[in-house]
Write a protein that holds these residues in place. Structure first.
Motif, PDB file in Angstrom:
ATOM      1  N   THR A 117      26.385  61.844  19.696  1.00 33.56           N
ATOM      2  CA  THR A 117      26.860  63.046  19.763  1.00 33.56           C
ATOM      3  C   THR A 117      26.689  63.822  21.107  1.00 33.56           C
ATOM      4  OG1 THR A 117      24.473  63.921  19.407  1.00 33.56           O
ATOM      5  CG2 THR A 117      25.767  63.231  17.405  1.00 33.56           C
ATOM      6  N   TRP A 141      19.023  63.908  18.378  1.00 30.43           N
ATOM      7  CA  TRP A 141      20.552  63.483  18.424  1.00 30.43           C
ATOM      8  C   TRP A 141      20.846  62.105  18.747  1.00 30.43           C
ATOM      9  CZ3 TRP A 141      22.090  63.635  23.962  1.00 30.43           C
ATOM     10  CH2 TRP A 141      20.826  64.145  24.919  1.00 30.43           C
ATOM     11  N   CYS A 150      30.709  65.690  21.030  1.00 35.02           N
ATOM     12  CA  CYS A 150      30.595  64.336  20.237  1.00 35.02           C
ATOM     13  C   CYS A 150      31.624  63.467  20.769  1.00 35.02           C
ATOM     14  CB  CYS A 150      30.741  64.622  18.811  1.00 35.02           C
ATOM     15  SG  CYS A 150      29.252  65.825  18.233  1.00 35.02           S
TER      16      CYS A 150
END
Ligand code: AMP
Length: 630
Positions: A392, A388, A451
Motif C-alpha cells: 500500500t 499498512w 498503492c
C-alpha cells in the motif's frame, strides 16, 4: 474538519478529493484525467500528468527553504552525523545522477541499491528518481541469495553498494556479499558502484565492472542533471516483499499517485508541515524507509532524520536526545523497538526535553496493549498504531491528528485512511461480515493513489496474488480482521504463511527452501512462534535424510545456512529435528497445528492428519528442547 466528512468525501467523490490533493505537488504537465479505471483491477491515477519525485522532494524547495536541513544522517555506529540542507542535498543528488548517467543509466533502467541506512543511500534513491531510473533497494541485512533473487528479477544496469554496514559495532563487509550474489545471478549488472565509507578492511574491485563512487563523483563535482519528467503512472521503484512462494514479489510503485498520497499523509496523518521535523527509525530497505524517511518528509519540505544503529547504543537515551536536539515533532517506530526500550529505565526518556514531540506512530506489526500502555505513560505523548503493507505504500488504518484526532482504542490501528474503502469479508461465503465478526480485510478497488500498480514484470501475479480470493474482484490484504460497531478495525494476523519478525516480513517458504538446501535435510517446516520482544520468531522442524545423523550438528548447520543465504534477519530462533512432520493425507504440511503446539495451544482440527505419530513426535521434541538455538 471532522474525520468522517474527510473520509466520506474521499470515497464518494474520489476524483474531486484527489484532484484537490494533487495540488500539493508540482506537475510539469497537469493530469488529463484524475482516474482512469477501464481495465480493473489496474487503475491509472492522474493519467497524462507528468511529474518527478526528485523535483518534488528537492528542487522545488530550493527557493523557500534552500538552507533548511533536509536530511540528517545520525550514525551511532560510526559516531558520525551528516547534516544536509536542501541546497546541499540538491548538489549531492545531481552529482550522483551524473555518475549514474555516465554509467549508461537512463529512464526506465533499474538500479539495485544495497546499502545501510545512510544519507548516501537516500541520495542514490533520489538520483535514480531524478533521471527516471527505477530503483530497487535491497535491505542491507539480507544476504547473497536474497540479493541474487532480486537482481535476477529486476535485471539492473547498475548495482550501488556500500563497502560495509555496521551493526552493534560489528563491521559487515557488503562487497563480498555482492560478489557472491553476482556469481550466482543470471542477470548481473554491467557495473557495481561502491560508496566507500572506509569501514571495510579490504575492498576487492573487479576491473572494468566495479567502480568507486568517490573518484567518479569528483569528476562530476558541479554537475547539473535535468529532471526527467515522467508520466504519472510510469514506475518509480520496485520494492520486493515476501509472499507465500519462495520467490519475492516486486511491488511496483508509480510516480504521481505516490507523490500525492505521501503529500496528503504528511499533513493529514503525521501532522507535519514544511519546516517541521520527522524521525522515522525504520531502514531504507523497508517501505517505511522509502515513504517516511525519504520521499514523504522531503516532499513535505520537512527535515527527516535517518538513524543508523541500535536504539540502546551508546545508551538507551539516544533516540530521545536526537528528538530534543532537532526538535522532532513526529516520531515513527515499531512495537519491537519499544519492547526493547521497555526493558530500560524510563529515566532515559524523562531526562530529555521532549516538549516539541507530539506523536509517536508505531507500525509494521501488532501493537500489544502492555507495550502501548508503557510507552504512552513513559512518553506522555499521543501514541498512534498504524496498519499498512509494503503493497500500500502508506497507511490503510490509522488515526489522523492532522484532520481530527479520534480517541485511541488500544489494540486497534483505528479507522480507514482517505481513499480506502475497506470491507471485512467471510472467506467462505465472500459476503461482508457484521461488526465484531472475523473476516479477511479487503480493499474495494480501485486502490487509492500510492498503492502498488502491479507486480514488476508480472501482471498475472498481481491479479492472482491480490485480486483472486473472493467472488468479487477485491484486493485481499491477507490479514484477518474484526471491525467493531464504531468502525475501528482490529488486525488478527496473516491468512497466509507470511510471518512478522521484529516488524520484518518474512516468507516461511523462503526459509524452508533455505533449510532444505542443506544436504542432510529431507524436509523442513518453518513457522512463526510468539516472542516477547520480536513479536514472532522463525522456528524450524526438520527431518533428516539419515535418521542416525547427528541432530545437534545438523540443526546448528541449518541455522548457519539460513544466515548465510538469507541474512541474520531470517535466522531461525530454534531448530527441532524430528522423525516425521505432521501432514494432511494429501501431503500438505500442517503448519498451523505445529504453530499451535509450539505456542502451547490446542492444535485444532486434526481430522485430516495422515499420521498421528508425527504430532506426538513434535510434542516430544518440544518437551525435550531444541536441537539448536535457545
Ligand atoms: P510489510 O509489508 O512488511 O509492511 O508487512 C505488512 C504486514 O505487517 C501486514 O499485512 C500485517 O500482517 C502486519 N502489520 C503491519 N502493521 C500492522 C499493525 N499496525 N497491526 C497489526 N499488524 C500489522
Amino acid at each position: 474538519m471532522r474525520y468522517e466528512d474527510f473520509h466520506r468525501r474521499s470515497i464518494e467523490q474520489p476524483e474531486a478529493f484527489w484532484a484537490d490533493a494533487a495540488k500539493a505537488i508540482d506537475w510539469h504537465t497537469p493530469p488529463q484525467a484524475i482516474l482512469e479505471y477501464d481495465n480493473p483491477p489496474f487503475r491509472r491515477w492522474f493519467a497524462g500528468g507528468t511529474t518527478n519525485l526528485c523535483h518534488n522532494a528537492v528542487d522545488r524547495h530550493l527557493d523557500a527553504r534552500g538552507e533548511q536541513l533536509a536530511l540528517v544522517g545520525w550514525s551511532s555506529e560510526t559516531g558520525q552525523v551528516r547534516e544536509l540542507s536542501y541546497r546541499q542535498l540538491h548538489c549531492e543528488v545531481n552529482v550522483f545522477a551524473a555518475v549514474l548517467r555516465s554509467l549508461g543509466v537512463g529512464k526506465g533502467e533499474r538500479v539495485v541499491i544495497y546499502m545501510p541506512h545512510t544519507v548516501e543511500a537516500a541520495i542514490a534513491m533520489l538520483a535514480c528518481a531524478r533521471i527516471g531510473a527505477i530503483h530497487s533497494v535491497v535491505f542491507g541485512g539480507f544476504a547473497a541469495h536474497n540479493l541474487a533473487l532480486r537482481i535476477d528479477d529486476a535485471k539492473p544496469r547498475v548495482l550501488v553498494c556500500a563497502d560495509a554496514g555496521i551493526r552493534g559495532g560489528k563491521v559487515i563487509p557488503f562487497k563480498p556479499l555482492v560478489d557472491q550474489a553476482l556469481a550466482r545471478a543470471q542477470h548481473p549488472p554491467a557495473h557495481v558502484l561502491v560508496v566507500n565509507r572506509g569501514l571495510a578492511a579490504e575492498l576487492p574491485l573487479l576491473p572494468g565492472r566495479d567502480l568507486e563512487y568517490g573518484p567518479l563523483a569528483a569528476r562530476h563535482a558541479d554537475a547539473e542533471v535535468p529532471v526527467e519528467w515522467l508520466e504519472s503512472n510510469e514506475p518509480s521503484y520496485i520494492l520486493y516483499t515476501s509472499g507465500t512462494t519462495g520467490k519475492p514479489k516486486g511491488v511496483q510503485r508509480d510516480v504521481g499517485g505516490y507523490a500525492v498520497a505521501l503529500a496528503l499523509s504528511m499533513w493529514a496523518i503525521y501532522d507535519i508541515r514544511p519546516g517541521q521535523v520527522m524521525f522515522s527509525t525504520s531502514d531504507i530497505g523497508w517501505v517505511v524507509g522509502h515513504s517516511y524517511n525519504v520521499y514523504g518528509p522531503l516532499i513535505a519540505g520537512a527535515t527527516s532524520i535517518l538513524y543508523e544503529g541500535l536504539p540502546t547504543s551508546p545508551d538507551p537515551g539516544i533516540w530521545w536526545r536526537i528528538c530534543e536536539k532537532y526538535g522532532v515533532r513526529t516520531m515513527f517506530s515499531s512495537p519491537t523497538a519499544v519492547r526493547v526500550l521497555k526493558k530500560q529505565d524510563p529515566q532515559w526518556l524523562r531526562s530529555c526535553d521532549l516538549s516539541r514531540l507530539q506523536y509517536l506512530f508505531l507500525a509494521g506489526e501488532p501493537l500489544d496493549e502492555p507495550t502501548a500502555d508503557w510507552i504512552t505513560t513513559a512518553l506522555g505523548k499521543t501514541v498512534i498504531d498504524n496498519y499498512w503493507q509494503t503493497e500500500t505504500g502508506w497507511p490503510v488504518l490509522t488515526l489522523m491528528p492532522g484532520v481530527e484526532m479520534k480517541p485511541v482504542k488500544l489494540g486497534s490501528p483505528g479507522l480507514p485512511a482517505p481513499g480506502y474503502r475497506l470491507r471485512v469479508i467471510d472467506e467462505n461465503t465472500g459476503q461482508d461480515v457484521g461488526p465484531g465478526q472475523k473476516g479477511v480485510l479487503a480493499i474495494q478497488p480501485p486502490l487509492p493513489p500510492g498503492c502498488l500498480s502491479t507486480v514488476w514484470g508480472d501482471d498475472g501475479r498481481f491479479i492472482a496474488s491480490y485480486f483472486s480470493h473472493f467472488k468479487e474482484q477485491l484486493y485481499s490484504s491477507l490479514d484477518w480482521a474484526i471491525r467493531d460497531a464504531d468502525g475501528y478495525t482490529f488486525i488478527l494476523g496473516r491468512t497466509d504463511d507470511v510471518i512478522n519478525v521484529a516488524g520484518h516480513r518474512l516468507g516461511t517458504r523462503e526459509i524452508e527452501e533455505s533449510v532444505s538446501s542443506h544436504p542432510a535435510v529431507a524436509e523442513a517446516a518453518v513457522i512463526g512462534v510468539q516472542d516477547a520482544i520480536k513479536g514472532q520468531v522463525p522456528v524450524v522442524f526438520a527431518t533428516l535424510k539419515r535418521s542416525d545423523g547427528d541432530a545437534g550438528e545438523a540443526a546448528a548447520e541449518m541455522m548457519r545456512t539460513v544466515s548465510e543465504q538469507l541474512g541474520a534477519v531470517a535466522r531461525p530462533s530454534r531448530v527441532y529435528v524430528v522423525n516425521a512432520l505432521p501432514k494432511t493425507r494429501s501431503g500438505k504440511l500442517l503448519r498451523r497445528s505445529l504453530q499451535a503446539l509450539a505456542e502451547q495451544r490446542d492444535p485444532g482440527d486434526l481430522s485430516t492428519l495422515d499420521d498421528p505419530n508425527a504430532l506426538e513426535e513434535v510434542r516430544r521434541a518440544l518437551e525435550r528442547g531444541a536441537d539448536a538455538g535457545a
